[in-house]
Design a protein around this motif. Structure first.
Motif, PDB file in Angstrom:
ATOM      1  N   PHE A 256      -4.286  -4.687  -7.085  1.00  0.00           N
ATOM      2  CA  PHE A 256      -4.887  -4.340  -8.374  1.00  0.00           C
ATOM      3  C   PHE A 256      -4.719  -2.852  -8.678  1.00  0.00           C
ATOM      4  CE2 PHE A 256      -8.301  -3.012 -11.183  1.00  0.00           C
ATOM      5  CZ  PHE A 256      -8.300  -3.993 -12.149  1.00  0.00           C
ATOM      6  N   ILE A 257      -4.910  -2.005  -7.673  1.00  0.00           N
ATOM      7  CA  ILE A 257      -4.880  -0.555  -7.892  1.00  0.00           C
ATOM      8  C   ILE A 257      -3.463  -0.024  -7.982  1.00  0.00           C
ATOM      9  CG2 ILE A 257      -5.477   1.694  -6.879  1.00  0.00           C
ATOM     10  CD1 ILE A 257      -7.959   0.384  -5.681  1.00  0.00           C
ATOM     11  N   TYR A 258      -2.586  -0.487  -7.085  1.00  0.00           N
ATOM     12  CA  TYR A 258      -1.277   0.151  -6.958  1.00  0.00           C
ATOM     13  C   TYR A 258      -0.132  -0.621  -7.601  1.00  0.00           C
ATOM     14  CZ  TYR A 258      -3.337   3.513  -3.762  1.00  0.00           C
ATOM     15  OH  TYR A 258      -4.105   4.514  -3.224  1.00  0.00           O
ATOM     16  N   VAL A 259      -0.316  -1.899  -7.862  1.00  0.00           N
ATOM     17  CA  VAL A 259       0.774  -2.680  -8.451  1.00  0.00           C
ATOM     18  C   VAL A 259       0.547  -2.908  -9.938  1.00  0.00           C
ATOM     19  CG1 VAL A 259       2.055  -4.853  -8.302  1.00  0.00           C
ATOM     20  CG2 VAL A 259       1.176  -3.784  -6.230  1.00  0.00           C
ATOM     21  N   TRP A 260      -0.718  -2.917 -10.343  1.00  0.00           N
ATOM     22  CA  TRP A 260      -1.034  -3.075 -11.763  1.00  0.00           C
ATOM     23  C   TRP A 260      -0.493  -1.873 -12.524  1.00  0.00           C
ATOM     24  CZ3 TRP A 260      -2.678  -7.820 -12.247  1.00  0.00           C
ATOM     25  CH2 TRP A 260      -3.183  -8.261 -13.473  1.00  0.00           C
ATOM     26  N   PRO A 261      -0.257  -2.005 -13.837  1.00  0.00           N
ATOM     27  CA  PRO A 261       0.165  -0.842 -14.624  1.00  0.00           C
ATOM     28  C   PRO A 261      -0.773   0.337 -14.404  1.00  0.00           C
ATOM     29  CG  PRO A 261       0.328  -2.830 -15.935  1.00  0.00           C
ATOM     30  CD  PRO A 261      -0.286  -3.245 -14.637  1.00  0.00           C
ATOM     31  N   PHE A 262      -0.220   1.550 -14.453  1.00  0.00           N
ATOM     32  CA  PHE A 262      -0.935   2.743 -14.021  1.00  0.00           C
ATOM     33  C   PHE A 262      -2.057   3.127 -14.975  1.00  0.00           C
ATOM     34  CE2 PHE A 262       0.694   3.961 -10.174  1.00  0.00           C
ATOM     35  CZ  PHE A 262       0.352   5.265  -9.861  1.00  0.00           C
TER      36      PHE A 262
END
Length: 323
Positions: A256-262
């Protein structure tokens, strides 16, 4: 000339989990207790695995290494966070911030691969039991552990290569309890969109590939035992349910934190606690307390070290001094 070719920010301000003084005192006690439990619990696992000959098998060898990684993962930022609960000025130096980014990606990347290795061990044990000893030899287990550290190192160095040379010339407030890479990157004095995409791709390849391997291995194991017996199916499902719980709690927040859009969300801080604190404390509970061999070995060790020493077992010099 470039706008800025070097960082002028010497430190970052960490906002922490909350601003309430009452809650910070509660969090200080709560996370202090959790951290002590994490360290002692995982140290007990390592000591049990190394000292009990009956646990010198591939599964427990990998479990001992997982406990070591959990201690490291819980220690890269938790002591600093606990100390900050009692401090009004929560700051961290630029080099300290970079060090936190380095270690979090080193340990999380290594743990992802290590969890895959543990799933592979269960796959071989259940699906290829006659070849288990040959396939999961000491050399194979050592190789899997070295690969996990190597992947973690490559992952964190590639992440740092995207961010370490970013110019930080003004904003220095990080809305987290440690230097979280997405939030730190947002503070750069340039358009960091390309860097953000590279970080997402890097984290996405590692997170999604290891998560997919775990899911596939669990499906193969369940399908294999499905055709054996209902008892074997129930036992395998009971074991895998614990493993899947750890995987979801660990990979879910990371993805959720690192793969989701920034885009950063307030809930990111809560999710970060899961893979930095709660997962390291859940691993010894889920992987150990549900294991009869491990519990028996722990009881044996605790009985040996905590039992009162008889006078007849004391050294002669000590016995003479008692009379």
């Amino acid at each position: 000339m470039d706008k800025v070719n070097s960082s002028v920010v010497s430190e970052f301000v960490l906002l922490g989990l909350c601003s309430s003084q009452d809650l910070q005192l509660f969090f200080f006690v709560f996370f202090s207790v959790l951290y002590v439990v994490i360290v002692l619990g995982n140290l007990l696992i390592i000591m049990t695995v190394t000292s009990d000959n009956s646990l010198h098998s591939p599964m427990y060898f990998l479990l001992g290494n997982l406990s070591f990684v959990d201690i490291c993962q819980a220690s890269f930022a938790t002591p600093k966070m606990i100390a900050d609960f009692l401090s009004e000025h929560k700051t961290i130096s630029f080099s300290g911030c970079i060090a936190q980014i380095f270690f979090i990606h080193l340990f999380t990347g290594g743990e992802m691969v290590l969890l895959v290795s543990m799933a592979y061990d269960r796959y071989v044990a259940i699906c290829k039991p006659l070849h288990y000893v040959v396939i999961m030899s000491r050399r194979t287990c050592s190789f899997l552990v070295m690969v996990s550290w190597a992947v973690g190192l490559v992952h964190t160095l590639s992440q740092l290569s995207f961010t370490v040379n970013l110019p930080f010339c003004g904003p220095n407030v990080v809305d987290s309890f440690f230097c979280d890479l997405p939030r730190v990157t947002k503070l750069a004095c340039l358009d960091s969109y390309t860097v953000e995409i590279l970080i997402v791709v890097n984290s996405g390849i590692l997170s999604l590939s290891t998560f997919s391997l775990l899911v596939v291995s669990y499906i193969i194991i369940l399908v294999t035992v499905w055709f054996k017996s209902s008892a074997a199916m129930a036992k395998a499902f009971s074991t895998l349910a614990a493993h899947i719980t750890v995987v979801i709690l660990f990979f879910g927040p990371c993805i959720f934190i690192y793969v989701w859009p920034f885009t950063t969300y307030p809930v990111d801080k809560l999710l970060a606690i899961f893979y930095t604190i709660f997962t390291p404390i859940l691993n010894p509970i889920i992987y150990t307390l549900r294991n009869r061999d491990m519990k028996a070995a722990m009881r044996k060790i605790m009985t040996y070290y905590l039992r009162p020493t008889k006078i007849s077992e004391m050294p002669l010099v000590v016995r003479n001094s008692l009379y």
